[in-house]
Design a protein around this motif. Structure first.
Motif, PDB file in Angstrom:
ATOM      1  N   ARG A  18       1.082  -1.038   0.006  1.00 16.02           N
ATOM      2  CA  ARG A  18      -0.108  -0.197   0.054  1.00 16.02           C
ATOM      3  C   ARG A  18       0.652   1.042   0.299  1.00 16.02           C
ATOM      4  O   ARG A  18       2.000   1.232   0.471  1.00 16.02           O
ATOM      5  N   ALA A  22       0.612   4.739   1.241  1.00 15.19           N
ATOM      6  CA  ALA A  22      -0.544   5.487   2.106  1.00 15.19           C
ATOM      7  C   ALA A  22      -0.324   7.230   2.663  1.00 15.19           C
ATOM      8  O   ALA A  22       0.360   7.815   3.842  1.00 15.19           O
ATOM      9  N   PRO A  23      -0.811   7.762   1.919  1.00 14.19           N
ATOM     10  CA  PRO A  23      -0.268   9.486   1.838  1.00 14.19           C
ATOM     11  C   PRO A  23      -1.284  10.141   2.438  1.00 14.19           C
ATOM     12  O   PRO A  23      -2.130   9.958   2.875  1.00 14.19           O
ATOM     13  N   SER A  24      -0.723  11.289   3.451  1.00 10.11           N
ATOM     14  CA  SER A  24      -1.717  12.392   4.149  1.00 10.11           C
ATOM     15  C   SER A  24      -1.348  13.278   3.144  1.00 10.11           C
ATOM     16  O   SER A  24      -0.419  14.010   2.771  1.00 10.11           O
ATOM     17  N   GLU A  64      -4.186   9.329   4.424  1.00  8.09           N
ATOM     18  CA  GLU A  64      -4.400   8.828   5.730  1.00  8.09           C
ATOM     19  C   GLU A  64      -5.161  10.645   6.021  1.00  8.09           C
ATOM     20  O   GLU A  64      -4.211  11.733   6.455  1.00  8.09           O
ATOM     21  N   TYR A  86      -2.329   8.124  13.731  1.00 10.32           N
ATOM     22  CA  TYR A  86      -1.927   7.635  13.155  1.00 10.32           C
ATOM     23  C   TYR A  86      -1.148   6.023  13.220  1.00 10.32           C
ATOM     24  O   TYR A  86      -1.630   5.288  12.541  1.00 10.32           O
ATOM     25  N   ARG A 128       7.647   1.004   3.604  1.00  4.38           N
ATOM     26  CA  ARG A 128       7.781   3.045   3.973  1.00  4.38           C
ATOM     27  C   ARG A 128       9.333   3.249   4.398  1.00  4.38           C
ATOM     28  O   ARG A 128       9.815   2.618   4.178  1.00  4.38           O
ATOM     29  N   LEU A 188       9.911   5.875   9.453  1.00 11.15           N
ATOM     30  CA  LEU A 188       8.872   5.735  10.032  1.00 11.15           C
ATOM     31  C   LEU A 188       9.477   3.405  10.691  1.00 11.15           C
ATOM     32  O   LEU A 188       8.583   2.674  12.256  1.00 11.15           O
TER      33      LEU A 188
HETATM   34  N1  GLU Z   1       0.751   8.825   6.344  1.00  7.27           N
HETATM   35  C1  GLU Z   1       2.366   8.284   6.602  1.00  7.27           C
HETATM   36  C2  GLU Z   1       2.725   9.919   5.743  1.00  7.27           C
HETATM   37  O1  GLU Z   1       2.540  10.132   4.684  1.00  7.27           O
HETATM   38  C3  GLU Z   1       2.686   7.689   5.340  1.00  7.27           C
HETATM   39  C4  GLU Z   1       2.485   6.009   6.768  1.00  7.27           C
HETATM   40  C5  GLU Z   1       3.100   4.703   6.743  1.00  7.27           C
HETATM   41  O2  GLU Z   1       3.180   4.542   5.710  1.00  7.27           O
HETATM   42  O3  GLU Z   1       2.985   3.765   8.019  1.00  7.27           O
HETATM   43  O4  GLU Z   1       4.298   9.965   5.667  1.00  7.27           O
END
Ligand code: GLU
Length: 297
Positions: free
Chosen positions: A12, A14-16, A48, A204, A222, A226
């Motif tokens: 996946r 998962a951008p904010s 996200e 988050y 990712r 993280l």
């Molecule tokens: N939403 C997070 C971000 O934009 C990514 C989190 C993830 O990949 O777990 O940095």
């Protein structure tokens, strides 16, 4: 490394939606896309968007447009976290019932003051850890603060959670990173993280862990920034009986100055590059994904 015989993987991106995607995001999206494709699987897209103050609909619309332009494909449906908040809040309630979270009434300023006061403030992964002030409150003190209507977040009591997590897991907890190998779960670098924000009944850490499970993600790719979060996510999986995917924490793309791309680098957004006349192929190459891109992950 993800290989075709260890898949097929569901990955996946998962951008904010708090700004326009930049070249670092292009790298992360292409990484997730090619890791899935190379293994015969597919990539999912998750928005996200639980932070109401920072997320904007125009940035979400731009995410779809920029990814399509870049040639990144995702399987439907797109998951928008805000729309699933009720599920996440229910999970938080479950954790509260099992006694692994506590209310934290501290403001950011109070936390900073507390840390400055402590002679030897505990330091985690580059950041200063929450000193645990509200973990020590008595039931009476808590009742008083609830009664006074002081806003509160819910924090994970990491120590207690580790005891319960290991018991649920029936053994020490591990997780696998394709780059770093088998890792024993150690959430101490991040400490008592927030699971329920003051303004939103999730965070988050909670929403990402739940959604990775609910979406059937089998390989989380990712950035290395993280890496420490994954210890927390592994612990949450043990507490809530969720699947543990495999992980690949990849490098963070950096500019010529050696600094990683950030939202402030306006000239390196995908749309700025497009407006400057770059083709999708050129931007993919800039992000390190040329014609043999499936081999680049
Ligand atoms: N939403 C997070 C971000 O934009 C990514 C989190 C993830 O990949 O777990 O940095």
């Amino acid at each position: 490394m993800p290989t075709p015989d260890s898949g097929p993987y569901i990955t996946r991106f998962a951008p904010s939606p708090t700004g326009y995607l930049h070249l670092g995001h292009a790298f992360a999206a292409l990484f997730a896309y090619h890791a899935a494709r190379r293994s015969g699987g597919h990539m999912l897209l998750r928005i996200e968007d639980i932070d109401p103050g920072r997320c904007k609909p125009e940035f979400e619309a731009a995410i779809y447009e920029d990814l399509k332009w870049l040639g990144v494909e995702w399987a439907q449906p797109v998951r928008r976290q805000l729309a699933r908040l009720r599920e996440h809040a229910a999970a938080l309630q479950g954790l509260a019932q099992s006694g692994v979270v506590y209310p934290c009434f501290c403001t950011r300023k109070e936390i900073e003051a507390e840390i400055a006061k402590a002679a030897q403030a505990p330091h985690g992964a580059g950041a200063t850890l929450y000193p645990g002030t509200c973990r020590e409150l008595t039931a009476e003190e808590r009742r008083q603060k609830f009664g006074d209507g002081i806003p509160y977040a819910l924090r994970l009591d990491v120590y207690k959670a580790m005891v319960i997590g290991e018991r649920n897991n029936k053994a020490p907890m591990f997780w696998t990173d394709f780059a770093a190998g088998e890792i024993e779960c150690d959430p101490s670098p991040l400490g008592d993280v927030v699971l329920g924000r003051k303004d939103v009944p999730s965070s988050y850490h909670l929403s990402a862990t739940l959604d990775d499970h609910l979406q059937g993600v089998t390989l989380v790719t990712r950035g290395k920034d993280l890496f420490h979060s994954t210890h927390i996510h592994r612990l949450l999986q043990a507490l809530m009986g969720l699947n543990t995917p495999e992980y690949h924490h990849h490098k963070l793309l950096a500019g010529p100055d050696g600094k990683r791309f950030a939202k402030r680098d306006k000239s390196m957004t995908i749309r700025a590059l497009r407006e400057a006349g770059k083709t999708p192929e050129e931007v993919r190459i800039m992000a390190g994904f040329g014609p043999n891109a499936d081999d680049a992950v």
